[in-house]
Design a protein around this motif. Structure first.
Motif, short mmCIF file in Angstrom:
data_model
loop_
_atom_site.label_atom_id
_atom_site.label_comp_id
_atom_site.label_asym_id
_atom_site.label_seq_id
_atom_site.Cartn_x
_atom_site.Cartn_y
_atom_site.Cartn_z
N GLY A 267 0.82 -1.21 0.00
CA GLY A 267 0.00 0.00 0.00
C GLY A 267 0.85 1.26 0.00
O GLY A 267 0.57 2.21 -0.74
N LEU A 268 1.89 1.27 0.82
CA LEU A 268 2.78 2.44 0.84
C LEU A 268 3.51 2.57 -0.49
O LEU A 268 3.60 3.66 -1.05
N HIS A 269 4.01 1.47 -0.99
CA HIS A 269 4.67 1.48 -2.30
C HIS A 269 3.75 2.07 -3.36
O HIS A 269 4.12 2.97 -4.12
N ASP A 270 2.52 1.57 -3.42
CA ASP A 270 1.57 2.01 -4.44
C ASP A 270 1.20 3.48 -4.26
O ASP A 270 1.03 4.21 -5.25
N PHE A 271 1.07 3.93 -3.02
CA PHE A 271 0.76 5.34 -2.74
C PHE A 271 1.85 6.24 -3.32
O PHE A 271 1.56 7.21 -4.03
N ILE A 272 3.10 5.93 -3.04
CA ILE A 272 4.21 6.76 -3.54
C ILE A 272 4.30 6.66 -5.06
O ILE A 272 4.50 7.67 -5.75
N LYS A 273 4.14 5.47 -5.59
CA LYS A 273 4.19 5.31 -7.04
C LYS A 273 3.07 6.10 -7.72
O LYS A 273 3.29 6.73 -8.76
N ASP A 274 1.89 6.10 -7.14
CA ASP A 274 0.78 6.89 -7.69
C ASP A 274 1.07 8.39 -7.62
O ASP A 274 0.78 9.13 -8.55
N GLN A 275 1.67 8.82 -6.53
CA GLN A 275 1.92 10.25 -6.33
C GLN A 275 3.10 10.78 -7.15
O GLN A 275 3.06 11.90 -7.64
N TYR A 276 4.15 9.97 -7.24
CA TYR A 276 5.42 10.45 -7.83
C TYR A 276 5.87 9.65 -9.05
O TYR A 276 6.95 9.87 -9.56
N LYS A 277 5.05 8.68 -9.47
CA LYS A 277 5.32 7.84 -10.65
C LYS A 277 6.50 6.90 -10.47
O LYS A 277 6.92 6.24 -11.42
N SER A 278 7.07 6.82 -9.29
CA SER A 278 8.21 5.95 -9.01
C SER A 278 8.44 5.91 -7.51
O SER A 278 7.98 6.78 -6.78
N THR A 279 9.19 4.90 -7.07
CA THR A 279 9.68 4.87 -5.69
C THR A 279 11.19 5.07 -5.66
O THR A 279 11.81 5.01 -4.61
N CYS A 280 11.77 5.34 -6.82
CA CYS A 280 13.21 5.51 -6.97
C CYS A 280 13.60 6.96 -6.73
O CYS A 280 13.10 7.87 -7.40
N CYS A 281 14.50 7.19 -5.80
CA CYS A 281 14.96 8.54 -5.47
C CYS A 281 15.44 9.29 -6.71
O CYS A 281 15.10 10.45 -6.92
N ARG A 282 16.21 8.63 -7.53
CA ARG A 282 16.77 9.27 -8.73
C ARG A 282 15.66 9.77 -9.67
O ARG A 282 15.76 10.84 -10.24
N VAL A 283 14.60 8.98 -9.78
CA VAL A 283 13.48 9.35 -10.66
C VAL A 283 12.65 10.45 -10.01
O VAL A 283 12.29 11.44 -10.65
#
Length: 158
Positions: A97-113
């Protein structure tokens, strides 16, 4: 109650952001400290040491966002297990859920991206730092919201 809950969540977000803004902690550390405090300190303040290798995408490698790493560790404080216990099914559910939340908000969970706009900046610009501070606060708030909804954190009028 909803107003009280939103004020509480705002205070969680602000606490995590303040730790980072003041330079007391980086992203992952700020989330872990904030949630440990919100839980009534089930772990000593030393628990934040576990989060110290995760800032800026795993020790400045710019891989997994440090705030996300800190949020996942904070979820483990509640839903994690020790040797001999079975896995709490909520652990993976909340982690995803946390992963998906960040991915939805920022299009990635990767700091560089997530921070590509400031590539090579190394927190020299206030905009980059503020962006990461905001993510840190949002992760802490998301975790706290989940814990409230599960009845782990109870909000009462004083």
């Amino acid at each position: 109650m909803n107003d009280l809950k939103e004020k509480y969540l705002e205070s969680i977000r602000e606490t995590a952001e303040t730790y980072f803004r003041k330079g007391e902690f980086f992203c992952s550390e700020a989330v872990v400290q904030t949630i440990n405090d919100a839980l009534g300190k089930p772990y000593s303040d030393d628990v934040v040491k576990l989060a110290s290798g995760f800032p800026i995408g795993l020790g400045k490698a710019q891989c997994l966002c440090g705030a996300v790493s800190g949020g996942e560790m904070a979820l483990g404080m509640v839903y994690g297990r020790v040797h001999g216990e079975t896995m709490n099914p909520k652990m993976f559910e909340k982690a995803k859920g946390l992963h998906d939340f960040i991915k939805d908000q920022y299009k990635s969970t990767c700091c560089r991206v997530i921070t590509k706009e400031w590539a090579g900046d190394n927190f020299q610009s206030p905009e980059r730092k503020n962006h990461c501070i905001n993510i840190t606060g949002r992760v802490a708030e998301w975790v706290a919201r989940e814990l409230i909804e599960d009845g782990v954190i109870k909000i009462e009028e004083k």
